[in-house]
Design a protein around this motif. Structure first.
Motif, PDB file in Angstrom:
ATOM      1  N   GLN A 217       5.513   9.475  23.388  1.00 25.41           N
ATOM      2  CA  GLN A 217       5.945   9.053  24.980  1.00 25.41           C
ATOM      3  C   GLN A 217       5.928   6.847  24.430  1.00 25.41           C
ATOM      4  OE1 GLN A 217       3.311   8.714  28.447  1.00 25.41           O
ATOM      5  NE2 GLN A 217       2.721  10.818  28.129  1.00 25.41           N
ATOM      6  N   GLU A 218       4.888   6.223  23.593  1.00 22.99           N
ATOM      7  CA  GLU A 218       5.232   5.141  23.066  1.00 22.99           C
ATOM      8  C   GLU A 218       6.045   4.973  22.017  1.00 22.99           C
ATOM      9  OE1 GLU A 218       1.473   5.838  24.919  1.00 22.99           O
ATOM     10  OE2 GLU A 218       2.121   6.596  23.204  1.00 22.99           O
ATOM     11  N   ALA A 219       6.579   6.193  20.714  1.00 22.78           N
ATOM     12  CA  ALA A 219       6.993   5.764  19.789  1.00 22.78           C
ATOM     13  C   ALA A 219       8.465   5.857  20.277  1.00 22.78           C
ATOM     14  CB  ALA A 219       6.437   6.787  18.711  1.00 22.78           C
ATOM     15  N   LEU A 220       8.916   7.457  20.965  1.00 16.57           N
ATOM     16  CA  LEU A 220       9.829   7.315  21.412  1.00 16.57           C
ATOM     17  C   LEU A 220      10.801   6.463  21.977  1.00 16.57           C
ATOM     18  CD1 LEU A 220      12.427   9.556  20.665  1.00 16.57           C
ATOM     19  CD2 LEU A 220      11.450  10.265  23.409  1.00 16.57           C
ATOM     20  N   GLY A 221       9.525   5.567  23.089  1.00 20.36           N
ATOM     21  CA  GLY A 221      10.423   4.303  24.099  1.00 20.36           C
ATOM     22  C   GLY A 221      10.691   3.238  22.667  1.00 20.36           C
ATOM     23  N   GLU A 222      10.244   3.117  22.015  1.00 17.48           N
ATOM     24  CA  GLU A 222      10.262   1.903  20.762  1.00 17.48           C
ATOM     25  C   GLU A 222      12.012   2.259  20.231  1.00 17.48           C
ATOM     26  OE1 GLU A 222       9.079  -0.728  17.304  1.00 17.48           O
ATOM     27  OE2 GLU A 222       7.403   0.285  18.661  1.00 17.48           O
ATOM     28  N   VAL A 223      11.905   3.677  20.110  1.00 18.68           N
ATOM     29  CA  VAL A 223      13.089   4.243  19.617  1.00 18.68           C
ATOM     30  C   VAL A 223      14.292   3.994  20.614  1.00 18.68           C
ATOM     31  CG1 VAL A 223      14.512   6.036  18.770  1.00 18.68           C
ATOM     32  CG2 VAL A 223      12.117   5.701  17.663  1.00 18.68           C
TER      33      VAL A 223
ATOM     34  N   ILE B 108      17.846   8.818  15.967  1.00 17.84           N
ATOM     35  CA  ILE B 108      16.241   9.205  16.075  1.00 17.84           C
ATOM     36  C   ILE B 108      16.010  10.009  14.713  1.00 17.84           C
ATOM     37  CG2 ILE B 108      15.960   9.380  18.215  1.00 17.84           C
ATOM     38  CD1 ILE B 108      15.953  12.494  17.713  1.00 17.84           C
ATOM     39  N   ALA B 109      16.674  10.202  13.484  1.00 18.89           N
ATOM     40  CA  ALA B 109      16.470  11.081  12.047  1.00 18.89           C
ATOM     41  C   ALA B 109      17.079   9.442  10.756  1.00 18.89           C
ATOM     42  CB  ALA B 109      17.031  11.949  12.005  1.00 18.89           C
ATOM     43  N   SER B 110      17.351   8.672  11.754  1.00 14.19           N
ATOM     44  CA  SER B 110      17.637   8.360  10.910  1.00 14.19           C
ATOM     45  C   SER B 110      16.150   6.571  10.246  1.00 14.19           C
ATOM     46  CB  SER B 110      18.482   6.629  11.200  1.00 14.19           C
ATOM     47  OG  SER B 110      17.482   5.868  12.511  1.00 14.19           O
TER      48      SER B 110
ATOM     49  N   ALA C  98      14.807   4.436  12.578  1.00 11.99           N
ATOM     50  CA  ALA C  98      13.621   4.876  13.597  1.00 11.99           C
ATOM     51  C   ALA C  98      12.660   5.653  12.986  1.00 11.99           C
ATOM     52  CB  ALA C  98      14.166   6.337  14.009  1.00 11.99           C
ATOM     53  N   GLU C  99      12.779   6.181  11.346  1.00 14.17           N
ATOM     54  CA  GLU C  99      11.376   6.613  10.855  1.00 14.17           C
ATOM     55  C   GLU C  99      10.577   6.032  10.804  1.00 14.17           C
ATOM     56  OE1 GLU C  99      10.707   8.487   6.208  1.00 14.17           O
ATOM     57  OE2 GLU C  99      12.269   7.483   6.406  1.00 14.17           O
ATOM     58  N   VAL C 100      10.405   4.077  10.994  1.00 13.31           N
ATOM     59  CA  VAL C 100       9.590   3.323  10.147  1.00 13.31           C
ATOM     60  C   VAL C 100       8.797   3.284  12.059  1.00 13.31           C
ATOM     61  CG1 VAL C 100       9.462   0.988  10.114  1.00 13.31           C
ATOM     62  CG2 VAL C 100      11.284   2.242   8.346  1.00 13.31           C
ATOM     63  N   ILE C 101       9.978   3.043  12.924  1.00 12.59           N
ATOM     64  CA  ILE C 101       8.722   2.951  14.235  1.00 12.59           C
ATOM     65  C   ILE C 101       8.191   4.488  14.798  1.00 12.59           C
ATOM     66  CG2 ILE C 101       9.529   3.700  16.626  1.00 12.59           C
ATOM     67  CD1 ILE C 101      12.135   1.948  16.044  1.00 12.59           C
ATOM     68  N   PHE C 102       8.409   5.482  14.316  1.00  7.47           N
ATOM     69  CA  PHE C 102       7.486   6.963  13.902  1.00  7.47           C
ATOM     70  C   PHE C 102       5.906   6.378  12.879  1.00  7.47           C
ATOM     71  CE2 PHE C 102      11.346   9.122  15.809  1.00  7.47           C
ATOM     72  CZ  PHE C 102      11.608   8.949  17.365  1.00  7.47           C
TER      73      PHE C 102
END
Length: 257
Positions: free
Chosen positions: A37-43, A237-239, A242-246
């Motif tokens: 939830q939180e991670a994908l929201g930020e992505v 989301i595979a960039s 996005a990796e930094v966010i995850f």
């Protein structure tokens, strides 16, 4: 105002409303597991910051999400918390060919309420005794990935037979986390990323890596998707961005790209 003038005014308002609707298109529909939830929201925020319409995010347990897609629920991109449910969708030809990839990894931990003084440390062998007549919160071990992984880990440590009847099965891993946060269960098995997302629980013990198969989060575009931004968001989301966010939320990036 004369009648023609009034009609012109009404027409102008209708045209303005239509123009506003056209200027605010909706983003692609993204289905994800509760633990994201939180991670994908930020992505999604990062994608919107690039000038795209923000994706519409929907979260549930992986079984519920996969079943929705099987039943024809409209969506564009799907992320699940394990490969098994994605395999089922692929067998049903519901995934766009060539778009599936293993995106993220996770680990399991045993958590307790933040204010509790019940300890387990690194030795999980005393967990059945510490539970006593209380319950162990877990996502449903028969259907939900986090619960299934937890069961396999406890089986490998020789603890499942002692704990199976004490399990309080939850609809998804966040529901299991909520039981511990509320003090309704003294311990719970959740993902390490769920621990990181909550200030109401603490880690009681790490569950040794290798106790269960690797936890992998696959992602794919749905074959029924027609949204023009779907493939672009899937690439985002595979960039590396996005990796930094995850990673900030505790997810590990898998080698497959």
């Amino acid at each position: 105002m004369t009648l023609p003038a009034r009609l012109l005014a009404i027409l102008a308002l209708l045209l303005a409303a239509c123009s506003d609707n056209q200027a605010a298109p909706t983003g692609p529909v993204i289905l994800g597991p509760s633990s994201l939830q939180e991670a994908l929201g930020e992505v999604a925020d990062g994608w919107a910051a690039k000038g795209h319409s923000r994706p519409q995010l929907s979260f549930a347990g992986s079984p519920a999400t996969a079943r929705q897609v099987s039943a024809g629920a409209p969506a564009d991109v799907i992320l699940l918390a394990d490969e098994l449910w994605m395999d089922r969708l692929e067998i049903e030809n519901l995934l766009a060919a060539g778009t599936r990839r293993a995106l993220l990894g996770n680990t399991l931990v045993l958590v307790a309420p933040a204010g509790s003084n019940t300890g387990v440390a690194d030795d999980l062998a005393n967990l059945p005794a510490l539970l006593g007549n209380d319950r162990l919160a877990m996502a449903d071990p028969d259907t939900v990935p986090a619960g299934r992984y937890g069961r396999m880990a406890l089986e490998s440590m020789g603890l499942w037979d002692k704990l199976a009847r004490k399990v309080a099965p939850a609809e998804n891993v966040r529901a299991a986390l909520a039981l511990v946060e509320a003090g309704e269960a003294p311990f719970g098995v959740v993902y390490s990323t769920d621990l990181a997302a909550s200030d109401k629980v603490r880690m009681a013990a790490a569950i040794p890596e290798g106790s269960q198969p690797p936890i992998r989060y696959p992602v794919a575009m749905l074959a029924s998707s027609s949204h023009p931004d779907a493939s672009g968001f899937l690439a985002f989301i595979a960039s590396a961005e996005a990796e930094v966010i995850f990673a900030r939320y505790g997810f590990t990036r898998l080698a497959e790209r």
